[in-house]
Design an enzyme around this catalytic site. Sequence first.
Site, PDB file in Angstrom:
ATOM      1  N   ASP A  56       0.820  -1.217   0.000  1.00 52.75           N
ATOM      2  CA  ASP A  56       0.000   0.000   0.000  1.00 52.75           C
ATOM      3  C   ASP A  56       0.853   1.266   0.000  1.00 52.75           C
ATOM      4  OD1 ASP A  56      -2.110  -1.731   0.247  1.00 52.75           O
ATOM      5  OD2 ASP A  56      -3.018  -0.751   1.924  1.00 52.75           O
ATOM      6  N   HIS A  94      -6.123   3.009  -4.183  1.00 55.25           N
ATOM      7  CA  HIS A  94      -6.057   3.214  -2.725  1.00 55.25           C
ATOM      8  C   HIS A  94      -6.413   4.653  -2.359  1.00 55.25           C
ATOM      9  CE1 HIS A  94      -5.181   1.919   1.270  1.00 55.25           C
ATOM     10  NE2 HIS A  94      -4.005   2.526   1.401  1.00 55.25           N
ATOM     11  N   HIS A 152      -5.695   9.347   0.658  1.00 62.33           N
ATOM     12  CA  HIS A 152      -5.650   8.476   1.840  1.00 62.33           C
ATOM     13  C   HIS A 152      -6.326   9.127   3.058  1.00 62.33           C
ATOM     14  CE1 HIS A 152      -4.044   5.574   4.776  1.00 62.33           C
ATOM     15  NE2 HIS A 152      -3.682   4.823   3.738  1.00 62.33           N
ATOM     16  N   HIS A 211       3.581  -2.334   3.098  1.00 59.70           N
ATOM     17  CA  HIS A 211       3.599  -0.977   2.540  1.00 59.70           C
ATOM     18  C   HIS A 211       4.903  -0.704   1.796  1.00 59.70           C
ATOM     19  CE1 HIS A 211       0.481  -0.825   5.625  1.00 59.70           C
ATOM     20  NE2 HIS A 211       0.005   0.240   5.026  1.00 59.70           N
TER      21      HIS A 211
END
Length: 338
Positions: free
Chosen positions: A159, A209, A213, A306
């Site tokens: 991510d 994503h 965020h 990540h």
Amino acid sequence: MPHSATRRPSPPTRTALTARRRLVAGCVVAAAALGLAACGTASGALQPTSGVSTQPPITLAPTDGRPTDGPVATVAPTPDSDGAPASAAPPAVPKPHTPQAPAGTSAPPHGGTPSTPVTTTAVATTPAGTPAPPPAPVKPGTVIGSTASGGRTVALTFDDGPGPATGQILDLLAQYHAKATFCEIGQNAAANPALVKRVLAAGHRLCDHSVHHPQPFAKLPHDKAVYEISAARDMIVKAGGPGTRVDWFRAPGGGFNADNEQITASLGMSSLGWSVDPRDWSRPGVPAIVSTVQKQLKPGGVILMHDGGGDRTQTVAALKQLLPWLVAQGYTFDWPAE
């Protein structure tokens, strides 16, 4: 003794009879004008009536085709109406009061007195010119937390990239012929199109994503969620070039709800979760990252890690240990389910 004759009253003269007739006629006229019944015969007293007009009422028949077996409203004739000429109009009589149905109750049938109030339900209407609401979006599926193939497979997901650690992670994956899914931030993809293209060239796949965020993502208003999901996908596709596919959306922090799942489904993507979370973003130490993955992973699991969003030195170091361990455990690398 002289005889006295009885004296008879003399008959009334023509003048007296005429005067009496005029008096009676005057009384009748006065009574008619004052709404009284008649003059008295001897005293000339006037007898009052009941105070109700002697003109016949006008019946208002329903005009909507309803039967007239129930009570109907009536009104007294008014001057200059068809009921009576203005010159012979009777004294004004107050119109009978017809009770009005209070708001929220049904009106009585045929204008009668309302009985027990009946609550009515307001029906919403769409004003003229208002566009019809859009059709319901595609029904969302379950948030995914397993691989497409099942069995002894694992899906690696990264991510918050692309970022400074993305290139190093791509190099490690290539060494073990591992494939992975990269869940990219829209603005990061727009700023690093070369890295997006490199991910695709290496045979990996992409996941949306969001643009910025934001968290908590599940609390976003609908319009904001639409923007974060759809605009990020567009940024990723533009950075990747023609033919770029984005098959999943992963909500920041796992903040899925019915609304953003529907938005995701309407855009042709699946909602992607995970089954293993070593919390590498918090930099708990390489041993903690490795240990958590080894304890939580089951066949068909999806590992969350990540490649962006901060210093990912620990993630890269942990991956150097996890990749050979996975191979030694007999795991093969797969995509998440769709």
